[in-house]
Enzyme design. Sequence first.
Site, PDB file in Angstrom:
ATOM      1  N   TYR A 141      63.242   7.022 -60.969  1.00  0.00           N
ATOM      2  CA  TYR A 141      62.569   7.216 -61.503  1.00  0.00           C
ATOM      3  C   TYR A 141      63.545   7.727 -62.834  1.00  0.00           C
ATOM      4  CZ  TYR A 141      58.603   8.627 -59.529  1.00  0.00           C
ATOM      5  OH  TYR A 141      56.969   8.952 -59.236  1.00  0.00           O
ATOM      6  N   ASP A 247      51.120  11.418 -51.415  1.00  0.00           N
ATOM      7  CA  ASP A 247      49.892  11.064 -51.547  1.00  0.00           C
ATOM      8  C   ASP A 247      49.057  10.531 -50.065  1.00  0.00           C
ATOM      9  OD1 ASP A 247      49.523  11.458 -54.496  1.00  0.00           O
ATOM     10  OD2 ASP A 247      48.420   9.579 -54.941  1.00  0.00           O
TER      11      ASP A 247
HETATM   12  C1  IPM Z   1      53.834  13.111 -58.990  1.00  0.00           C
HETATM   13  C2  IPM Z   1      52.620  12.593 -60.474  1.00  0.00           C
HETATM   14  C3  IPM Z   1      54.479  12.126 -60.970  1.00  0.00           C
HETATM   15  C4  IPM Z   1      54.901  11.355 -60.090  1.00  0.00           C
HETATM   16  C5  IPM Z   1      54.046  11.348 -62.661  1.00  0.00           C
HETATM   17  C6  IPM Z   1      52.961  11.848 -62.995  1.00  0.00           C
HETATM   18  C7  IPM Z   1      55.391  10.985 -63.640  1.00  0.00           C
HETATM   19  O1  IPM Z   1      52.404  10.965 -59.480  1.00  0.00           O
HETATM   20  O2  IPM Z   1      53.482  14.620 -59.690  1.00  0.00           O
HETATM   21  O3  IPM Z   1      53.277  13.012 -57.972  1.00  0.00           O
HETATM   22  O4  IPM Z   1      55.546   9.948 -60.227  1.00  0.00           O
HETATM   23  O5  IPM Z   1      56.346  12.218 -59.620  1.00  0.00           O
HETATM   24 MN    MN Z   2      52.732  10.998 -57.272  1.00  0.00          MN
END
Ligand code: IPM
Ligand code: MN
Length: 355
Positions: A141, A247
């Site tokens: 990231y 997720d």
């Molecule tokens: C999360 C979201 C974020 C991430 C995005 C919006 C940048 O998906 O908080 O999980 O990938 O961290």
């Molecule tokens: Mn996410």
Amino acid sequence: MKARIAVLPGDGIGPEVTAEAVRALRAVAARFGHDFGFEEAPVGAAAMDAGQEPLPAATLALARECDAILFGAIGALKYADPAARIRPEQAILGLREALGLYANLRPVVPQPALHVASPLKESLLGGVDLLIVRELTGGIYFGRRTREADSATDECRYTAGEIERIARIAFRLAAARRGRVTSVDKANVLETSRLWRETVTRVVREEFPAITLEHQLVDSAAMLLLTRPASFDVLVTENLFGDILSDEAAALAGSLGLMPSASLGDGRRGLYEPIHGSAPDIAGRGIANPYGAIASAALLLRHSLGLETEAAAVERAVAEAIAAGVLTPDIAPRGTDAAPTQAAGDAVVDRLRVS
Ligand code: IPM
Ligand code: MN
């Protein structure tokens, strides 16, 4: 207790669900005699629409001054062009980095009343109570990116120090739970994962000998989350793997809309947000699920303000509202009347009012 809380509703359904989380916190303040001040600021596409950066300097300054940050969601279709240089998502990444919020806690505790809302068999869901600890300010990231016409790179870098500090958080949290940690990596392929595994193993040996540590490769962990979810206590993993696995784990609870998160650093200040996105397809219709945002407010009470009784009261109120059948469309059984966002918020506030 007196506390200043920055409220950054952001985009899409962010404002709708954040409003319910603020109402829950106001109810907590009234019932337990606290003085919470709420200060709102624009972030993400909402800020860009107002001609500002995704993370305006004044918003970041407010976040730094406050005791805690309640965050909604980020992202809008009109700014979704993958080639765009400035994107709403930069706001949340910028906040995490600027505030040093390297530890992201994502608890997954499916409510029995919602087992039917999960695509998994009910027999797999009993006893599931897991916590994903996601490293939040390192890895791919935040690595260097390059782009040429027909090639691109994203660098994934971790230092031992970054891994040590997230491992300590995971082990500390596990010590207060069932004492088991699963570290997730891809050590059969990635050098960063080999450093990850080595470092996590060293930290547990030197500092947390009472913790049971196991290692899982991320592909296998992704499967085991669905085939034996109740076997996990704490999972600790790097930024990208944690994003994906959390997720996935939301499917155990029945909906992304239920899932809270806490982003913490070395101090008490933290940022609290539901893990769902801005859901532009349902924004503005008053049907978004606010329980993830409200449960994030509970984490705020616990981790930034040290108010455990109050945090537990909010979590109980959410569980009771769900058990009473106050269900937004994402979790309501087909063919039943679903509750709008505000009705779900009301159900929590009503339960917080009674002593
Ligand atoms: C999360 C979201 C974020 C991430 C995005 C919006 C940048 O998906 O908080 O999980 O990938 O961290
Ligand atoms: Mn996410």
